[in-house]
Design an enzyme around this catalytic site. Structure first.
Site, PDB file in Angstrom:
ATOM      1  N   ARG A 153      47.187  41.550  52.467  1.00  0.00           N
ATOM      2  CA  ARG A 153      46.532  41.015  51.279  1.00  0.00           C
ATOM      3  C   ARG A 153      45.272  40.251  51.670  1.00  0.00           C
ATOM      4  O   ARG A 153      44.223  40.373  51.019  1.00  0.00           O
ATOM      5  CB  ARG A 153      47.485  40.114  50.498  1.00  0.00           C
ATOM      6  CG  ARG A 153      48.576  40.882  49.767  1.00  0.00           C
ATOM      7  CD  ARG A 153      49.617  39.962  49.156  1.00  0.00           C
ATOM      8  NE  ARG A 153      49.043  39.001  48.229  1.00  0.00           N
ATOM      9  CZ  ARG A 153      49.697  37.930  47.766  1.00  0.00           C
ATOM     10  NH1 ARG A 153      50.942  37.690  48.165  1.00  0.00           N
ATOM     11  NH2 ARG A 153      49.107  37.108  46.919  1.00  0.00           N
ATOM     12  N   CYS A 160      46.874  29.959  49.702  1.00  0.00           N
ATOM     13  CA  CYS A 160      47.742  31.146  49.720  1.00  0.00           C
ATOM     14  C   CYS A 160      47.487  31.908  48.421  1.00  0.00           C
ATOM     15  O   CYS A 160      46.376  31.909  47.916  1.00  0.00           O
ATOM     16  CB  CYS A 160      49.215  30.761  49.889  1.00  0.00           C
ATOM     17  SG  CYS A 160      49.880  29.778  48.537  1.00  0.00           S
TER      18      CYS A 160
END
Length: 284
Positions: A178, A237
């Site tokens: 990601r 995150c």
């Protein structure tokens, strides 16, 4: 100051029922898992625990997931949960170490001075054959006085300034695919990639069997991803959950956390005015 961020199951078991101890189940699961923390809490939790819902104890007006609420809402929620001034808080979750770190960080951000995480979480508690209860919690309300410490929280503008000045390392706890833009983001409208200039330390590389790595193993994980613990760290995150695991790890390793970016990639990746980089992190 040396802070004890963890307690053992032995320590907690010996103190069950103490009135000045607040046991907090902070379990939360990614939507694709189909698991709901509050439902699992009703089926099984540590005796005397209350459930801290990071999606409900949040600022729901932003459109971003589980953002910190204002002080008034937080105080009301803590009072309802029976988590008051002067108490010692022990937080755990059902995976072992995941959203418990987010609750640990939240409590400390609002001025709670005595907060620890149960080492190994609910899985370790159950492995040791400790008592479990079911049903809803029925806490006695206790007053909580919030004192939000802004140093715990980094805004989007703070992250921009940090990167421009080079005053801290911005470190992303998302999985590498990601971060590098090789996998799509789970939230609609959020681009793939990462904040230009940020580093990547996937939280799975610092957590093993539901526990934070310690000592040399933790330091090796930092070094392998180009992190310098002599420099301050801003953590980020996907939505501010595993960023708290990373903040915990930095603190345990003796580093300095310069804030957790609360909006994280859910905010940055959705804004057209925020640049996006792809590929591996560039370290100097």
């Amino acid at each position: 100051m040396t802070r004890e961020n963890f307690v053992t199951c032995d320590w907690l078991a010996a103190r069950l029922g103490e009135p000045e101890l607040g046991i907090v189940d902070g379990s939360w699961h990614l939507p694709p898992t189909g698991r709901v923390g509050s439902e699992e809490f009703r089926l099984a939790h540590i005796p005397g625990a209350v459930f801290f819902d990071i999606d409900a104890i949040a600022d729901t007006s932003t459109g971003l997931p589980h953002m910190l609420p204002d002080e008034t809402k937080f105080a009301d929620e803590m009072t309802t949960l029976g988590l008051g001034d002067g108490m010692r808080f022990v937080v755990y979750d059902s995976p072992g170490l995941f959203a418990a770190a987010r609750v640990w960080w939240t409590l400390r951000a609002f001025g709670a001075e005595d907060v620890a995480i149960l080492d190994g979480g609910l899985p370790q508690w159950r492995r040791e054959g400790r008592p479990i209860e079911s049903g809803d919690a029925h806490p006695r309300p206790r007053s909580f006085t919030p004192r939000l410490n802004r140093a715990f929280v980094a805004s989007l503008d703070d992250v921009r300034r940090t990167l421009a000045a080079g005053s801290a390392q911005v470190v992303d706890a998302r999985p590498a695919d990601r971060f590098e833009g090789r996998a799509p983001e789970p939230r609609p409208g959020v681009r793939s990639g990462h904040i230009p200039g940020s580093l990547n330390l996937p939280f799975v590389e610092i957590v093993e069997h539901g526990r934070l790595k310690r000592g040399a193993a933790l330091n090796q994980a930092f070094a392998a991803r180009g992190l310098d613990l002599s420099k301050p760290v801003v953590t980020t995150c996907g939505s501010g959950v595993t960023a708290a695991v990373l903040a915990l790890a930095v603190e345990e390793a003796g580093g300095q956390v310069a804030g957790l970016y609360d909006g994280s990639w859910s905010e940055w990746g959705a804004r057209a005015d925020c640049p996006v980089a792809t590929g591996p992190a560039t370290t100097s």
